[in-house]
Enzyme design. Structure first.
Site, mmCIF file in Angstrom:
data_model
loop_
_atom_site.group_PDB
_atom_site.id
_atom_site.type_symbol
_atom_site.label_atom_id
_atom_site.label_comp_id
_atom_site.label_asym_id
_atom_site.label_seq_id
_atom_site.Cartn_x
_atom_site.Cartn_y
_atom_site.Cartn_z
ATOM 1 N N ARG A 24 0.942 -1.242 0.109
ATOM 2 C CA ARG A 24 -0.001 0.058 0.032
ATOM 3 C C ARG A 24 0.806 1.298 0.033
ATOM 4 O O ARG A 24 0.320 2.549 -0.088
ATOM 5 C CB ARG A 24 -0.778 -0.026 1.084
ATOM 6 C CG ARG A 24 -2.091 -0.796 0.803
ATOM 7 C CD ARG A 24 -3.112 -0.745 2.049
ATOM 8 N NE ARG A 24 -3.040 -1.282 3.130
ATOM 9 C CZ ARG A 24 -3.335 -0.892 4.381
ATOM 10 N NH1 ARG A 24 -4.095 0.162 4.679
ATOM 11 N NH2 ARG A 24 -2.821 -1.598 5.530
ATOM 12 N N ASN A 403 35.527 32.475 -8.132
ATOM 13 C CA ASN A 403 36.346 31.475 -7.151
ATOM 14 C C ASN A 403 36.631 30.410 -7.983
ATOM 15 O O ASN A 403 37.502 29.567 -7.734
ATOM 16 C CB ASN A 403 35.824 31.220 -5.899
ATOM 17 C CG ASN A 403 34.252 30.466 -5.980
ATOM 18 O OD1 ASN A 403 33.653 30.928 -7.058
ATOM 19 N ND2 ASN A 403 33.990 29.353 -5.026
#
Ligand code: UD1
Ligand code: CA
Length: 475
Positions: A24, A403
C-alpha cells in the site's frame, strides 16, 4: 543467596520483522526505509532497541532485502546487528523461526516490527519487566475499531486471564466484538519460544504461520500469559500507507515540539515545526512558524529564527537572529553563525560558512566555504565563495568572488576594514590589502595594496550634445 534479589535481568535479543512487502505504500523503496522525522522507520525501531541495552538486534528481511541490508550495514552505533532473510514470507511465526539460529536460550526475545516507529523505550521496559524472563508478555491496547487486528481472548474468570490471540480473519462474530487487540509486540523467554515455534502450523484462514498461536501453546503447557495494556495508540501504530506515514509524522513532530517547549523554547506554533534530526537549544530561543531543522542543529541562548527558515547541520551562537526565508545547510562541513550575527531575510549559507560575531548577511546573499570575521557585512545580492573576510569589511551589493576557473577553486582574501563597492568581480586567487577601497563596478584581477583606492573599469566619458539616431519619417 537470594536469587530473586541478586538475579540480573535476562540478556535481551530484539527481533525486528521487516520482510513484508508494504504494497500500500505504492513505492519502490522498501517500506521500512521510508523516513519519519528524517530517519528510516527501521532506524527508529533500532534506536529504541539500543536504548533498552539489547545485546543484539536481528532484522528479518525479505522484500527489498538487499536495500535494507545495505542501509543497515552503513549504520554505526553500539548495538550489534544481524540480518536474516525470510524467503518466501509465510507469516509472522515463520519470520521469527528464521531468527532462531541467532538467538540464545539464556535470553528474552523482544519482537518488534520495522514499520512501527513510535514505540517508547519505557513502554517496552514495562513489558520486559512483566515478562521477567519467566513468561510470555503481550503488549495490548483497546481500540474503538479493532477491525483487522488479532483479538485478545480472555477467560471469564475474575482475573480475565489471557487464553489466546485470534486473528480477525479467523475470529467468530463474538470474538470480533472484543476491542482489546494484540499490538504486534511481545516479550518471551527464548527457551520457551523455541519449542513453541516448532509447533506452529498454517491451518488457518490465511494459511500462514501465525506467531500469535504461541499464546495457546503457553496456555496448553500450563503457563500464564501476561498482558501489558497501554492507551497511547500511536506507540504501536504501523505504517502501511502514505496517509499513515504522514499521520505518524505529525504525532512525532508534536512530541518533539512539546519536548522543546518543556525546555523553555518558545514556538510560535508547535504544529508548524519540523525537526528531522537533533535540535539542541539554549535559553530564551524563539522559533517562528514553518521552520525545518535537519541533521544536527544547535541554537545558543536568545537565538531567534524567523518564519519559514530551513536550518541544517549548523551551530548558531547566542543572540544570533535569522530573518525569514533563510536557507542554511552545513551538510558535512557545517555552518557557524557567531554571536549576535544577523542573517537574512532570503539569505543562503552553504557548507563551510563561518560567520563571526555581529556579522550581517542580508537578502539574496550566498556564502560558501568562507570565513567572515567580526562585524563584516554583506547586506545585499552578493556571493562569497572560498573567501577569508577580515573584521568590519563592507562587501557591496552585487559583488561576487569569481572563485572557480572552470577546473579549480581559488581563494579570495579580503583583509580587515576593506570596503568593496557595488557590482565588483574579484577574480581569485587574490588578496585585497587591509583598509583598501574597491571602486564600484571593478573587475579586480591583481592584488590591491593596503589603504589604496583600486578601480578597474572603463573611464567615464561624456560626449556633449549627443544626437540619438531617429526614425526616418514615413512617406
Ligand atoms: C499481526 C498480528 C496481529 C496484530 C497485528 C498488529 C500475526 C499473525 N498477527 O497481524 O495479531 O494485531 O500484527 O499490527 O502475527 N512480516 C514478516 N514476514 C511475514 C509476515 C509479516 O516479516 O511473513 C512482518 C511485516 O513486514 C510486518 C509484521 O511482520 O512488519 C506484521 O505483519 P502483518 O502482515 O502486518 O501482520 P498482521 O496480519 O497485520
Ligand atoms: Ca499489520
Amino acid at each position: 543467596m537470594s536469587s530473586s534479589i541478586t538475579a540480573k535481568a535476562s540478556p535481551l535479543d530484539v527481533v525486528i520483522m521487516a520482510a513484508g512487502k508494504g504494497t500500500r505504500m505504492k513505492s519502490d523503496l522498501p517500506k521500512v526505509l521510508h523516513r519519519l522525522g528524517g530517519r528510516a522507520l527501521l532506524a527508529h525501531v533500532l534506536d529504541c532497541a539500543a536504548q533498552l541495552s539489547a545485546r543484539q538486534a536481528v532484522v528479518i528481511t525479505g522484500h527489498g532485502a538487499s536495500q535494507v541490508e545495505a542501509v543497515l550495514s552503513s549504520r554505526g552505533g553500539a548495538l550489534p546487528l544481524h540480518c536474516v532473510r525470510q524467503e518466501p514470507q509465510l507469516g509472522t511465526g515463520h519470520a521469527v523461526q528464521q531468527a532462531l539460529p541467532q538467538l540464545l536460550d539464556d535470553g528474552v526475545t523482544l519482537i518488534l516490527s520495522g514499520d512501527v516507529p513510535l514505540t517508547q523505550a519505557d513502554t517496552l521496559q514495562a513489558l520486559l519487566a512483566l515478562c521477567g524472563g519467566r513468561q510470555l508478555a503481550l503488549l495490548t491496547l483497546s481500540l474503538p475499531d479493532p477491525t483487522g487486528y488479532g483479538r485478545i481472548v480472555r477467560s471469564d474468570n475474575s482475573q480475565g486471564d489471557v487464553l489466546a490471540i485470534v486473528e480477525h480473519k479467523d475470529a467468530s462474530d463474538a470474538q470480533r466484538h472484543i476491542t482489546e487487540i494484540y499490538s504486534g509486540i511481545m516479550a518471551v523467554p527464548t527457551r520457551l519460544l523455541r519449542p513453541w515455534l516448532a509447533r506452529l502450523d498454517n491451518h488457518n484462514a490465511q494459511q500462514e504461520y501465525y506467531l500469535t498461536d504461541i499464546v495457546k501453546f503457553a496456555i496448553a503447557d500450563g503457563l500464564s500469559v501476561a498482558a501489558h495494556q497501554i492507551t497511547d495508540a500511536a506507540q504501536v501504530a504501523g505504517v502501511n500507507s502514505p496517509v499513515q506515514l504522514a499521520e505518524l509524522e505529525r504525532v512525532y513532530q508534536l512530541r518533539q515540539a512539546r519536548a522543546l517547549m518543556e525546555q523553555g523554547v518558545r514556538l510560535a506554533d508547535p504544529a508548524r515545526l519540523d525537526v528531522r534530526g537533533s535540535l539542541r537549544c539554549g535559553r530564551d530561543v524563539e522559533i517562528d512558524i514553518g521552520c525545518i531543522f535537519e541533521g544536527d542543529v544547535q541554537l545558543g541562548d536568545g537565538v531567534r529564527i524567523g518564519a519559514h527558515c530551513v536550518v541544517a547541520n549548523a551551530r548558531l551562537a547566542a543572540g544570533a537572529v535569522i530573518h525569514p526565508f533563510t536557507h542554511i545547510d552545513g551538510e558535512k562541513l557545517g555552518v557557524e553563525v557567531g554571536e549576535g550575527a544577523l542573517v537574512g531575510p532570503f539569505a543562503r549559507l552553504r557548507p563551510g560558512a563561518q560567520l563571526g560575531a555581529e556579522v550581517h548577511i542580508g537578502n539574496f546573499v550566498e556564502v560558501k566555504n568562507s570565513t567572515l570575521a567580526k562585524g563584516a557585512k554583506a547586506n545585499h545580492l552578493a556571493y562569497l565563495g572560498d573567501a577569508t573576510v577580515g573584521e568590519a569589511v563592507n562587501y557591496g551589493a552585487g559583488s561576487i568572488t569569481a572563485n572557480y576557473d572552470g577546473a579549480n577553486k581559488h581563494r579570495t582574501v579580503i583583509e580587515a576594514h576593506v570596503h568593496v563597492g557595488s557590482n565588483c568581480v574579484l577574480v581569485a586567487p587574490i588578496t585585497l590589502g587591509a583598509g583598501g577601497t574597491i571602486g564600484g563596478g571593478s573587475t579586480i584581477t591583481k592584488d590591491t595594496p593596503p589603504g589604496a583606492l583600486s578601480v578597474a573599469r572603463g573611464k567615464q566619458l561624456s560626449i556633449a550634445n549627443w544626437q540619438r539616431p531617429a526614425k526616418k519619417p514615413k512617406g
